[in-house]
Write a protein that holds these residues in place. Structure first.
Motif, PDB file in Angstrom:
ATOM      1  N   LEU A  93      10.351   3.016   0.634  1.00  0.00           N
ATOM      2  CA  LEU A  93      11.169   3.688  -0.386  1.00  0.00           C
ATOM      3  C   LEU A  93      11.753   2.740  -1.429  1.00  0.00           C
ATOM      4  N   VAL A  94      12.146   1.550  -1.022  1.00  0.00           N
ATOM      5  CA  VAL A  94      12.704   0.594  -1.983  1.00  0.00           C
ATOM      6  C   VAL A  94      11.778  -0.603  -2.153  1.00  0.00           C
ATOM      7  N   ALA A  95      10.481  -0.379  -1.897  1.00  0.00           N
ATOM      8  CA  ALA A  95       9.504  -1.468  -2.028  1.00  0.00           C
ATOM      9  C   ALA A  95       8.456  -1.182  -3.084  1.00  0.00           C
ATOM     10  N   MET A  96       8.586  -0.080  -3.802  1.00  0.00           N
ATOM     11  CA  MET A  96       7.612   0.265  -4.834  1.00  0.00           C
ATOM     12  C   MET A  96       7.805  -0.606  -6.081  1.00  0.00           C
ATOM     13  N   PRO A  97       6.712  -0.922  -6.785  1.00  0.00           N
ATOM     14  CA  PRO A  97       6.834  -1.807  -7.964  1.00  0.00           C
ATOM     15  C   PRO A  97       7.503  -1.147  -9.166  1.00  0.00           C
ATOM     16  N   GLY A  98       7.647   0.169  -9.172  1.00  0.00           N
ATOM     17  CA  GLY A  98       8.277   0.825 -10.313  1.00  0.00           C
ATOM     18  C   GLY A  98       8.458   2.309 -10.064  1.00  0.00           C
ATOM     19  N   TYR A  99       8.991   2.997 -11.075  1.00  0.00           N
ATOM     20  CA  TYR A  99       9.317   4.414 -10.959  1.00  0.00           C
ATOM     21  C   TYR A  99       8.070   5.269 -10.736  1.00  0.00           C
ATOM     22  N   ALA A 100       6.976   4.982 -11.436  1.00  0.00           N
ATOM     23  CA  ALA A 100       5.751   5.766 -11.277  1.00  0.00           C
ATOM     24  C   ALA A 100       5.230   5.664  -9.842  1.00  0.00           C
ATOM     25  N   ALA A 101       5.274   4.474  -9.279  1.00  0.00           N
ATOM     26  CA  ALA A 101       4.824   4.291  -7.891  1.00  0.00           C
ATOM     27  C   ALA A 101       5.742   5.034  -6.930  1.00  0.00           C
ATOM     28  N   LEU A 102       7.035   5.076  -7.245  1.00  0.00           N
ATOM     29  CA  LEU A 102       7.972   5.831  -6.419  1.00  0.00           C
ATOM     30  C   LEU A 102       7.609   7.308  -6.410  1.00  0.00           C
ATOM     31  N   LEU A 103       7.251   7.861  -7.567  1.00  0.00           N
ATOM     32  CA  LEU A 103       6.849   9.266  -7.639  1.00  0.00           C
ATOM     33  C   LEU A 103       5.638   9.538  -6.751  1.00  0.00           C
ATOM     34  N   ALA A 104       4.652   8.634  -6.785  1.00  0.00           N
ATOM     35  CA  ALA A 104       3.462   8.800  -5.952  1.00  0.00           C
ATOM     36  C   ALA A 104       3.815   8.740  -4.465  1.00  0.00           C
ATOM     37  N   LEU A 105       4.677   7.801  -4.117  1.00  0.00           N
ATOM     38  CA  LEU A 105       5.102   7.664  -2.723  1.00  0.00           C
ATOM     39  C   LEU A 105       5.795   8.938  -2.247  1.00  0.00           C
ATOM     40  N   LEU A 106       6.701   9.467  -3.061  1.00  0.00           N
ATOM     41  CA  LEU A 106       7.444  10.649  -2.664  1.00  0.00           C
ATOM     42  C   LEU A 106       6.540  11.886  -2.589  1.00  0.00           C
ATOM     43  N   ALA A 107       5.506  11.936  -3.427  1.00  0.00           N
ATOM     44  CA  ALA A 107       4.548  13.037  -3.327  1.00  0.00           C
ATOM     45  C   ALA A 107       3.841  13.006  -1.970  1.00  0.00           C
ATOM     46  N   LEU A 108       3.389  11.823  -1.538  1.00  0.00           N
ATOM     47  CA  LEU A 108       2.756  11.690  -0.224  1.00  0.00           C
ATOM     48  C   LEU A 108       3.759  11.973   0.889  1.00  0.00           C
ATOM     49  N   PHE A 109       4.974  11.516   0.707  1.00  0.00           N
ATOM     50  CA  PHE A 109       6.064  11.777   1.650  1.00  0.00           C
ATOM     51  C   PHE A 109       6.222  13.289   1.827  1.00  0.00           C
ATOM     52  N   GLY A 110       6.157  14.024   0.714  1.00  0.00           N
ATOM     53  CA  GLY A 110       6.278  15.475   0.774  1.00  0.00           C
ATOM     54  C   GLY A 110       5.138  16.132   1.522  1.00  0.00           C
ATOM     55  N   VAL A 111       3.903  15.665   1.300  1.00  0.00           N
ATOM     56  CA  VAL A 111       2.750  16.216   2.018  1.00  0.00           C
ATOM     57  C   VAL A 111       2.939  16.061   3.522  1.00  0.00           C
ATOM     58  N   MET A 112       3.280  14.852   3.956  1.00  0.00           N
ATOM     59  CA  MET A 112       3.444  14.593   5.382  1.00  0.00           C
ATOM     60  C   MET A 112       4.623  15.391   5.960  1.00  0.00           C
ATOM     61  N   THR A 113       5.705  15.518   5.178  1.00  0.00           N
ATOM     62  CA  THR A 113       6.869  16.283   5.626  1.00  0.00           C
ATOM     63  C   THR A 113       6.482  17.708   5.968  1.00  0.00           C
ATOM     64  N   SER A 114       5.791  18.371   5.043  1.00  0.00           N
ATOM     65  CA  SER A 114       5.525  19.799   5.222  1.00  0.00           C
ATOM     66  C   SER A 114       4.525  20.073   6.336  1.00  0.00           C
ATOM     67  N   VAL A 115       3.474  19.272   6.436  1.00  0.00           N
ATOM     68  CA  VAL A 115       2.485  19.507   7.494  1.00  0.00           C
ATOM     69  C   VAL A 115       3.112  19.227   8.862  1.00  0.00           C
ATOM     70  N   PHE A 116       3.867  18.154   8.958  1.00  0.00           N
ATOM     71  CA  PHE A 116       4.590  17.833  10.197  1.00  0.00           C
ATOM     72  C   PHE A 116       5.528  18.981  10.567  1.00  0.00           C
ATOM     73  N   ASP A 117       6.227  19.522   9.577  1.00  0.00           N
ATOM     74  CA  ASP A 117       7.174  20.605   9.792  1.00  0.00           C
ATOM     75  C   ASP A 117       6.480  21.859  10.333  1.00  0.00           C
TER      76      ASP A 117
END
Length: 384
Positions: A93-117
């Motif tokens: 979460l705090v290791a991404m090189p910039g804001y755009a990379a953070l958005l991509a990380l959070l999108a993947l985070f969301g995919v895993m969240t919902s399927v796990f849920d």
């Protein structure tokens, strides 16, 4: 033989409880570090809202595939794979090189969240069906307990001056290990597979549409508390971050307590009555939070909101898993899709409104959505 089956059933229930606990712990850790992420990447409320929108979009994408994946692989394997990735993504979460990379990380985070849920809720629904009793509220109670402990340990880590990156990495590794270990004791995969896993995602219709709309109202408001309560205490009431983190802990602790008693309430009261009373309590408690300028009163208000929202999702998800002619995973995924639309839309809308007015004014949407849920609760019917 019967004793062996009883032990296996008990192990399966506790394994699923552990998964719900980890889900709450991970989500709370993200919630505690929202101000950290905002500061680390130098973004404003609107950009933070967009980041939350990326996570919500990923979650919605995951829901379109959850039923298919669980139908093909079963809840146990899906839980192990997606839950482990979900946990490990925290470390970045705090290791991404910039804001755009953070958005991509959070999108993947969301995919895993919902399927796990969806996977763990499908497993819980199957356990509930096997026991012929009520288990879903207490399962979600473990999510809230995980949220409470995750928020409390996050607050303690901040107070102790532990570097956010170190805290996130430790939480990620510990939860990944628990998820992987507990998955081995969950129900056998064939019990949660679908006879037609190739079938694609189905939009909610009929009963599922009603359940989904109500779940959306609940998650719009609940998601706002998860994503904005800590920042509200820190920014609007001037609380230090370690105290502000207690807003999430207060909300989650009260929600956990109410959920552990929720199965008894579900057995005694009609769903519509329980939903209406719960939503009214949530609306009144959130109004108290926004009208006071005293932090400890606000914390009590967040606790009241937690009690109010405690049994809304368990009731609706349990009902979705029992719709005739629909596999539990697909019923839950369909209702969850509508719910996640609300979950996805609520926090960024509040972020944009906070940017043009104030966070306090924007959070009155929580009161409005809870009131709308109370007015619409009668659509659930009289089912217990």
């Amino acid at each position: 033989m019967s004793a062996t089956l009883l032990l296996a059933g008990a192990a399966a229930r506790w394994a699923t409880r552990a998964q719900f606990f980890c889900s709450g712990f991970i989500f709370a850790t993200w919630g505690v570090h929202i101000p950290t992420v905002k500061l680390h990447y130098g973004i404003n409320e609107a950009e933070l809202g967009l980041a939350m929108l990326a996570a919500g979009g990923g979650a919605l994408l995951g829901l379109t595939q959850a039923g298919r994946w669980i139908g093909r692989h079963g809840a146990r394997r899906t839980t192990a794979a997606c839950g482990t990735v979900y946990a490990l993504l925290l470390a970045a979460l705090v290791a991404m090189p910039g804001y755009a990379a953070l958005l991509a990380l959070l999108a993947l985070f969301g995919v895993m969240t919902s399927v796990f849920d969806v996977a763990i809720n499908t497993d819980a629904a199957q356990l509930e069906a096997q026991s012929q009793g009520h288990l879903m509220s207490s399962m979600h109670g473990m999510f809230s307990l995980g949220g409470m402990i995750g928020a409390a340990t996050g607050s303690a880590a901040l107070a102790a001056g532990i570097a956010p990156a170190l805290h996130l990495a430790c939480v990620a590794i510990a939860n990944a290990l628990v998820i992987g270990t507990a998955a081995a004791f969950m129900l056998p995969g064939q019990l949660t597979r679908s006879p037609s896993p190739e079938a694609g995602f189905q939009l909610p219709r009929g009963v599922l549409l009603v359940l989904g709309a109500l779940a959306a109202l609940g998650l719009i408001a609940e998601g706002a508390i998860y994503d904005w309560s800590v920042l509200y205490m820190h920014q609007e009431l001037g609380s230090p971050q370690e105290q502000a983190a207690l807003a999430y802990a207060s909300f989650s602790a009260a929600m956990a307590a109410a959920r552990f008693g929720g199965d008894a309430l579900r057995a005694r009261f009609a769903s519509a009555s329980l939903l209406r009373a719960s939503a009214c309590l949530a609306a009144a408690s959130m109004a108290l939070v926004l009208l006071t300028s005293t932090p400890w009163i606000a914390l009590l208000g967040f606790a009241g909101v937690g009690v109010g929202f405690a049994n809304i999702v368990p009731v609706l998800f349990s009902a979705a898993a029992q719709v005739p002619g629909m596999a539990p995973a697909r019923g839950i995924a369909a209702v969850a899709a509508a719910a996640y639309l609300g979950f996805m839309a609520g926090p960024p809308v509040i972020g944009f409104l906070a940017e043009v007015s104030s966070l306090t004014s924007a959070l009155y949407l929580v009161v409005a959505f809870a009131a709308a849920l109370a007015l619409s609760a009668g659509r659930v019917g009289s089912r217990r």
